[in-house]
Write an enzyme that holds these catalytic residues in place. Structure first.
Site, short mmCIF file in Angstrom:
data_model
loop_
_atom_site.label_atom_id
_atom_site.label_comp_id
_atom_site.label_asym_id
_atom_site.label_seq_id
_atom_site.Cartn_x
_atom_site.Cartn_y
_atom_site.Cartn_z
N HIS A 82 -9.55 -8.84 -8.45
CA HIS A 82 -9.33 -8.26 -7.12
C HIS A 82 -10.11 -9.11 -6.10
O HIS A 82 -11.21 -9.57 -6.38
CB HIS A 82 -9.88 -6.83 -7.12
N LYS A 122 0.84 -1.19 0.00
CA LYS A 122 0.00 0.00 0.00
C LYS A 122 0.88 1.24 0.00
O LYS A 122 1.80 1.36 0.82
CB LYS A 122 -0.90 -0.02 1.24
N GLU A 166 -5.29 -12.37 -5.50
CA GLU A 166 -4.98 -11.46 -4.39
C GLU A 166 -5.32 -12.13 -3.05
O GLU A 166 -6.40 -12.69 -2.88
CB GLU A 166 -5.79 -10.16 -4.52
N GLU A 180 -1.52 0.00 -9.15
CA GLU A 180 -2.96 -0.23 -9.09
C GLU A 180 -3.70 1.07 -8.73
O GLU A 180 -3.30 1.77 -7.80
CB GLU A 180 -3.20 -1.31 -8.02
N GLU A 228 -11.28 -2.39 -9.56
CA GLU A 228 -11.96 -2.92 -8.37
C GLU A 228 -13.14 -2.04 -7.96
O GLU A 228 -14.03 -2.50 -7.24
CB GLU A 228 -10.98 -3.06 -7.20
N ASP A 279 0.01 -0.08 -4.69
CA ASP A 279 -1.40 0.31 -4.76
C ASP A 279 -1.66 1.58 -3.97
O ASP A 279 -1.80 1.54 -2.75
CB ASP A 279 -2.25 -0.84 -4.19
N ASP A 288 -13.72 -7.36 -9.20
CA ASP A 288 -13.85 -8.14 -7.96
C ASP A 288 -15.22 -8.80 -8.00
O ASP A 288 -16.24 -8.12 -8.09
CB ASP A 288 -13.73 -7.22 -6.74
CA CA Z 1 -6.58 -2.17 -4.53
#
Ligand code: CA
Length: 378
Positions: free
Chosen positions: A298, A168, A331, A222, A248, A196, A271
């Site tokens: 996702h 992240k 993921e 991402e 996502e 991301d 997702d």
């Molecule tokens: Ca993400």
């Protein structure tokens, strides 16, 4: 076989360890809405909706359930269109579609159990023997994050045989570059690294970020910019050698068509617990296949969402077919989540960094009802 009852549950657990944040918000609890669809012959299926559990439950209980009662689960594509059309004028994206995802996946689960086949077979068949789970983590526990904590966490994933890690970022371009460099140096060159920022940037700063982390062999960036900013995506994609991913926060084949037609991402990330379930996923795959754009689904949620993601990853096509094709990535969030770890009694088996094609019926969920009862709220 007809649908007799639709039960919705909200489960919630406060985090025992530290709260953590991504670029947009802090987490101090996990709260999830799940649905159980029960048929008159006793067969039942499970689904989960990403997003706000209370809104999702309200949509499902008040709008979808009355339509579902008495229908046959094998009419799932017809049911999808019926539920979508019911809220089409006010619910093309967001909670209405997340609740629809839960219903749709539960119907796939029932169909698979009924014919004693895995859902990936019903989706058209497994295309591969293995997939690669990647560790999603490296969230921040403070806004002035100590990079040593992230390095320690990244090294723990490397030691656990993960072949890829997603970290992240999105806490300021200079800070992001420093953190990415620290993590890359710690894990060495042989583990894939994705980043991301959860749409923390505009195109100008996302390009600055991309240029800054290009030396660190990044597999994808991402959601560099907000999901609505299609032109921003195009600018970022045109100005970096790092692949750009997103999707996502996009919903249904209708939404993905715009993303695909604009060619604004290199990698699509629908997702299946957000975008309208596996029925929507299949439709999105048809569009992606026609335009030949890579997809890695996702996944973020309980063991139900993970089970759905596994079926999607084994069944999705290659883009394109060849004797040698790139691996497919699943993921796998690593933050504290008892529902991811324990709601499915069928444990996820990772060997040498791979998940091998599993044998099961339906989605592959052996539900832990005791856990649901223990953490049920409302
Ligand atoms: Ca993400």
């Amino acid at each position: 076989m007809k649908i007799k009852e639709v039960k919705t549950y909200i489960v919630s657990q406060k985090l025992g360890h530290k709260s953590f944040c991504y670029s947009q918000a802090w987490y101090n609890a996990r709260t999830i809405m799940i649905v159980e669809i029960i048929c008159d012959d006793g067969l039942s299926g499970w689904g989960e909706a990403f997003g706000n559990a209370f809104i999702n439950k309200s949509v499902l209980d008040n709008v979808y359930t009355p339509i579902l009662i008495g229908q046959t689960p094998f009419d799932s594509e017809k049911i999808w269109d019926e539920l979508y059309n019911k809220l089409r004028d006010n619910g093309q994206k967001g909670s209405c579609i997340e609740a629809l995802s839960a219903v749709d996946n539960a119907l796939w689960d029932i169909k698979g159990k009924c014919v004693h086949l895995p859902v990936y077979t019903l989706m058209g068949g497994a295309r591969r023997e293995t997939i690669i789970p990647y560790a999603t983590g490296l969230y921040h526990t403070a806004l002035n994050q100590d990079p040593r904590e992230l390095v320690e966490e990244a090294v723990s994933y490397a030691k656990a045989d993960f072949r890829a890690i997603k970290m992240k970022i999105g806490f300021g371009v200079a800070d992001d570059i420093k953190m990415v460099q620290s993590v890359r140096e710690a894990i060495g060159p042989n583990i894939e690294l994705m980043v991301d920022p959860n749409h923390a940037y505009n195109a100008m700063n996302a390009i600055k970020l991309a240029k800054g982390i290009e030396p660190f062999d990044i597999s994808w960036i991402e959601e560099p910019v907000p999901p609505e900013d299609i032109k921003g995506y195009q600018e970022v994609k045109a100005n970096t050698t790092i692949p750009i991913s997103g999707g996502e926060a996009e919903f249904t084949a209708y939404g993905f068509k715009k993303l695909i037609d604009s060619r604004c991402v290199d990698i699509l990330q629908p997702d299946c617990s957000i975008t309208g379930g596996l029925t929507a996923f299949n439709r999105i795959m048809t569009l992606a296949k026609v335009e030949n754009i890579q997809c890695y689904p996702h996944v973020w949620g309980s063991g139900i969402a993970v089970a759905v993601g596994i079926n999607a990853c084994f069944a999705m096509p290659d883009f394109p077919e060849a004797l040698v094709v790139p691996p497919v990535y699943l993921e796998l969030d690593r933050t504290e989540n008892i529902f991811r770890e324990e709601i499915n009694k069928n444990k996820l088996i990772i060997e040498d960094g791979y998940i091998h094609l599993p044998e099961f019926e339906g989605l592959g969920i052996d539900i832990n009802r005791e856990l649901i009862e223990k953490y049920r709220i409302g």
